[in-house]
Design an enzyme around this catalytic site. Structure first.
Site, PDB file in Angstrom:
ATOM      1  CE  LYS A 114       2.061 -12.594  54.346  1.00 39.02           C
ATOM      2  NZ  LYS A 114       3.519 -12.543  54.616  1.00 39.02           N
ATOM      3  CD  GLU A 138       3.512 -10.942  37.281  1.00 37.74           C
ATOM      4  OE1 GLU A 138       4.399 -11.649  36.760  1.00 37.74           O
ATOM      5  OE2 GLU A 138       2.797 -10.177  36.628  1.00 37.74           O
ATOM      6  CB  CYS A 140      11.046 -12.860  39.601  1.00 38.39           C
ATOM      7  SG  CYS A 140      10.759 -11.165  39.093  1.00 38.39           S
ATOM      8  CD  GLU A 178      13.110 -18.382  41.137  1.00 40.48           C
ATOM      9  OE1 GLU A 178      12.270 -18.943  41.863  1.00 40.48           O
ATOM     10  OE2 GLU A 178      12.918 -17.276  40.619  1.00 40.48           O
TER      11      GLU A 178
HETATM   12  P1  NAD Z   1       7.340 -17.137  48.741  1.00 43.81           P
HETATM   13  O1  NAD Z   1       6.443 -17.820  47.785  1.00 43.81           O
HETATM   14  O2  NAD Z   1       7.969 -17.935  49.805  1.00 43.81           O
HETATM   15  O3  NAD Z   1       6.581 -15.956  49.501  1.00 43.81           O
HETATM   16  C1  NAD Z   1       5.959 -14.892  48.826  1.00 43.81           C
HETATM   17  C2  NAD Z   1       4.924 -14.286  49.743  1.00 43.81           C
HETATM   18  O4  NAD Z   1       3.922 -15.261  50.002  1.00 43.81           O
HETATM   19  C3  NAD Z   1       5.422 -13.831  51.110  1.00 43.81           C
HETATM   20  O5  NAD Z   1       4.718 -12.670  51.523  1.00 43.81           O
HETATM   21  C4  NAD Z   1       5.034 -14.985  52.005  1.00 43.81           C
HETATM   22  O6  NAD Z   1       4.868 -14.578  53.337  1.00 43.81           O
HETATM   23  C5  NAD Z   1       3.709 -15.409  51.400  1.00 43.81           C
HETATM   24  N1  NAD Z   1       3.303 -16.791  51.618  1.00 43.81           N
HETATM   25  C6  NAD Z   1       4.066 -17.862  51.934  1.00 43.81           C
HETATM   26  N2  NAD Z   1       3.301 -18.966  52.030  1.00 43.81           N
HETATM   27  C7  NAD Z   1       2.027 -18.593  51.756  1.00 43.81           C
HETATM   28  C8  NAD Z   1       0.788 -19.294  51.661  1.00 43.81           C
HETATM   29  N3  NAD Z   1       0.710 -20.604  51.891  1.00 43.81           N
HETATM   30  N4  NAD Z   1      -0.303 -18.597  51.325  1.00 43.81           N
HETATM   31  C9  NAD Z   1      -0.243 -17.279  51.069  1.00 43.81           C
HETATM   32  N5  NAD Z   1       0.902 -16.559  51.148  1.00 43.81           N
HETATM   33  C10 NAD Z   1       2.024 -17.214  51.485  1.00 43.81           C
HETATM   34  O7  NAD Z   1       8.410 -16.384  47.850  1.00 43.81           O
HETATM   35  P2  NAD Z   1       9.641 -15.537  48.360  1.00 43.81           P
HETATM   36  O8  NAD Z   1      10.676 -16.496  48.821  1.00 43.81           O
HETATM   37  O9  NAD Z   1       9.201 -14.456  49.283  1.00 43.81           O
HETATM   38  O10 NAD Z   1      10.094 -14.831  46.994  1.00 43.81           O
HETATM   39  C11 NAD Z   1      10.904 -15.440  46.090  1.00 43.81           C
HETATM   40  C12 NAD Z   1      10.089 -15.963  44.923  1.00 43.81           C
HETATM   41  O11 NAD Z   1       9.303 -14.925  44.366  1.00 43.81           O
HETATM   42  C13 NAD Z   1      10.984 -16.411  43.802  1.00 43.81           C
HETATM   43  O12 NAD Z   1      10.489 -17.623  43.268  1.00 43.81           O
HETATM   44  C14 NAD Z   1      10.877 -15.290  42.785  1.00 43.81           C
HETATM   45  O13 NAD Z   1      11.170 -15.664  41.470  1.00 43.81           O
HETATM   46  C15 NAD Z   1       9.472 -14.866  42.956  1.00 43.81           C
HETATM   47  N6  NAD Z   1       9.276 -13.492  42.468  1.00 43.81           N
HETATM   48  C16 NAD Z   1       8.558 -13.275  41.330  1.00 43.81           C
HETATM   49  C17 NAD Z   1       8.402 -11.986  40.844  1.00 43.81           C
HETATM   50  C18 NAD Z   1       7.622 -11.718  39.591  1.00 43.81           C
HETATM   51  O14 NAD Z   1       7.192 -10.590  39.409  1.00 43.81           O
HETATM   52  N7  NAD Z   1       7.435 -12.699  38.725  1.00 43.81           N
HETATM   53  C19 NAD Z   1       8.974 -10.914  41.523  1.00 43.81           C
HETATM   54  C20 NAD Z   1       9.687 -11.164  42.680  1.00 43.81           C
HETATM   55  C21 NAD Z   1       9.816 -12.467  43.153  1.00 43.81           C
END
Ligand code: NAD
Length: 484
Positions: free
Chosen positions: A174, A248, A282, A381
């Site tokens: 997804k 992650e 991240c 963050e």
């Molecule tokens: P997010 O949590 O809003 O979304 C991540 C993904 O989850 C997207 O594909 C989104 O469509 C999906 N999603 C949203 N709500 C959902 C739900 N209820 N159930 C299932 N899927 C759902 O995060 P974001 O804004 O896209 O990314 C930023 C965050 O990701 C930051 O907190 C960042 O630190 C973290 N991040 C972590 C890593 C790592 O490897 N640790 C890498 C990149 C980003």
């Protein structure tokens, strides 16, 4: 306008959802493509197709080394299309072209690493007693779901998909609603080369489509990369069906700079760690912990560097591109406005208008000083190019500050004194600690993941293959052949 199709059960289909969701170039505000939400029926069809595919004789007969070869072929394909894919990622995320190129290279390397590893993950035998051969075998878990964020869409998709395919699983990705373009490019390759149902791509809004996947009773593993808040939702959904998760999540990672640090490298390391991908990383080094004695000079030079950074559209290959979207832009600019009123901003703090790119989401790289270590600005963050400075006088104080958040993803330690560096590295609660560098050139081979709320489990490296395997113990009793 291009509608990004999904790949479900070997067919290209549009999401059943009514609304069109725009995929916007953050550098220009231009709509690049659109997508639609997958419906429950479409997600169910994908899971059913994955089940049939992963348990089919056809897929079982693909040998481990052949799976590896296919992944190596994909790596080659990515390299052949590197410039095209870099441009796609640059436009989709808004990141500078050099950084997009590095992401494409990393994606190719994930497929090479796990392609090479596919036939090298071995089980074990355990001595029980004479007459019993006890074997421990590692089997694929089955259907693996990969939920990907928008900041490094290609890299993050590649890193978990490569490990899951190498170990013989079916994959449902997804992609993030803002950034589906490189995943779609990758999906086109899988559609040509893999049996239907082994690799599928689902699009749509996370909060609507995500739970259809994470709550599905017939999936076997979820790899989620994203925010802590969504990670909690994913874990709750997985708990209903006792499905394992690899999470992650975010970070508020410290760069700890001692007075005896190699200053030029530390300066560059601290700058890069927070401006890469406009701080939307991240593992961004979002907190600078600086030793009191070194502070005045280091901060002066840091401010100079921040003020000479080139900011603009990703395609101009500047030092820093825009934020991803209007939501991030509005949120972060409000936060900076408040920080300015509170007197914390020592450089930056404003939005930027770039001539010819007035619809882009640009803000200045910003440094905050004087913030309390417990304040939100030092704890949460921000996910933008905002560096918060905290000061320490002793090693123990530095460690306490480094460990003083809910996160524990990455830490940088800068000191020429090996005793200090080793000691601090051993006390910092983070999944990766970098001494006198930050990031070690990406580190495809190094286990990556978080302590505390930064996540559960590890990605990257050989260890990640275990996420996608189920351990089975087989004890075989054999009789002594009768001798004549
Ligand atoms: P997010 O949590 O809003 O979304 C991540 C993904 O989850 C997207 O594909 C989104 O469509 C999906 N999603 C949203 N709500 C959902 C739900 N209820 N159930 C299932 N899927 C759902 O995060 P974001 O804004 O896209 O990314 C930023 C965050 O990701 C930051 O907190 C960042 O630190 C973290 N991040 C972590 C890593 C790592 O490897 N640790 C890498 C990149 C980003």
């Amino acid at each position: 306008m291009q509608i990004i199709p999904m790949l479900i059960n070997g067919k290209w289909v549009q999401g059943d959802g009514q609304a069109f969701i725009d995929v916007v170039n953050p550098s220009t505000g231009e709509v690049l493509a659109q997508l639609k939400n997958a419906s429950k029926a479409q997600v169910d069809e994908a899971v059913q197709a994955a089940r049939i595919a992963v348990e089919s004789e056809e897929w079982r007969q693909v040998k481990a080394f052949e799976r590896g070869q296919l992944l190596l072929e994909l790596a080659q394909y990515i390299r052949m299309h590197a410039e095209e894919w870099s441009l796609l990622e640059c436009r989709d995320v808004g990141k500078p072209l050099t950084q997009a190129r590095a992401d494409v290279e990393a994606a190719a390397r994930y497929f090479e690493f796990y392609g090479g590893a596919a036939d090298k993950l071995m089980g074990d035998t355990i001595p029980i007693e004479d007459g019993i051969l006890n074997a421990v075998v590692l089997e694929p878990v089955g259907i693996t779901v990969h939920i990907v964020p928008w900041n490094y869409p290609l890299q993050i998709t590649a890193r978990s998909v490569a490990a899951a395919i190498a170990t013989g699983n079916a994959v449902i990705v997804k992609s993030a609603e803002d950034t589906p373009l490189t995943t779609h490019a990758m999906t086109q390759w899988f559609a040509r080369k893999f049996p239907k149902g082994i690799f599928q791509h689902i699009t749509g809004l996370g909060r609507e489509v995500g739970p259809l996947l994470t709550r599905h009773p017939d999936i076997n593993h979820i790899t989620f990369t994203g925010s802590v808040a969504t990670g909690i939702e994913v874990m709750k959904a997985a708990a209903q069906n006792i499905v394992p998760v690899t999470l992650e999540l975010g970070g508020k990672s410290p760069n700890i700079v001692f007075a005896d640090a190699p200053m030029e490298q530390a300066l560059e390391g601290v700058v890069r760690a927070i401006i890469q991908n406009a701080g939307q990383t991240c593992s961004a080094g979002a907190r600078l912990l600086i030793e009191e004695d070194a502070k005045a000079l280091f901060i002066k030079r840091l401010v100079d560097r921040f003020q000479t950074l080139k900011i603009g559209p990703g395609e101009a290959d500047v030092d820093m591109g825009p934020l991803l979207n209007e939501r991030q832009y509005v949120k972060i600019s409000a936060l900076l406005q408040q920080a300015k009123e509170d007197g914390y901003v020592i450089t930056g703090g404003d939005t930027l208008t770039i001539k010819g790119y007035e619809k882009g989401y640009y803000i200045q790289p910003t440094i905050l000083d004087g913030v309390d270590a417990d304040a939100e600005l030092a704890q949460e963050e921000i996910f933008g190019p905002v560096l918060t400075i905290l000061t320490f006088s002793t090693v123990e104080e530095a460690i306490a500050l480094a460990n003083g958040t809910d996160y524990g993803l990455v830490a940088g330690v800068w000191s020429k004194d090996l005793d200090t560096a080793h000691y601090v590295a051993s006390r910092v609660k983070a999944g990766q600690v970098f001494v006198n560098n930050y990031g070690a050139a990406g580190g495809i081979q190094m286990p990556f993941g978080g302590y505390k709320k930064s996540g559960i489990g590890r990605e990257k490296g050989f260890v990640a293959l275990r996420n996608y395997t189920q351990m089975k113990n087989i004890a075989i009793r054999y009789a002594t052949p009768e001798r004549t």
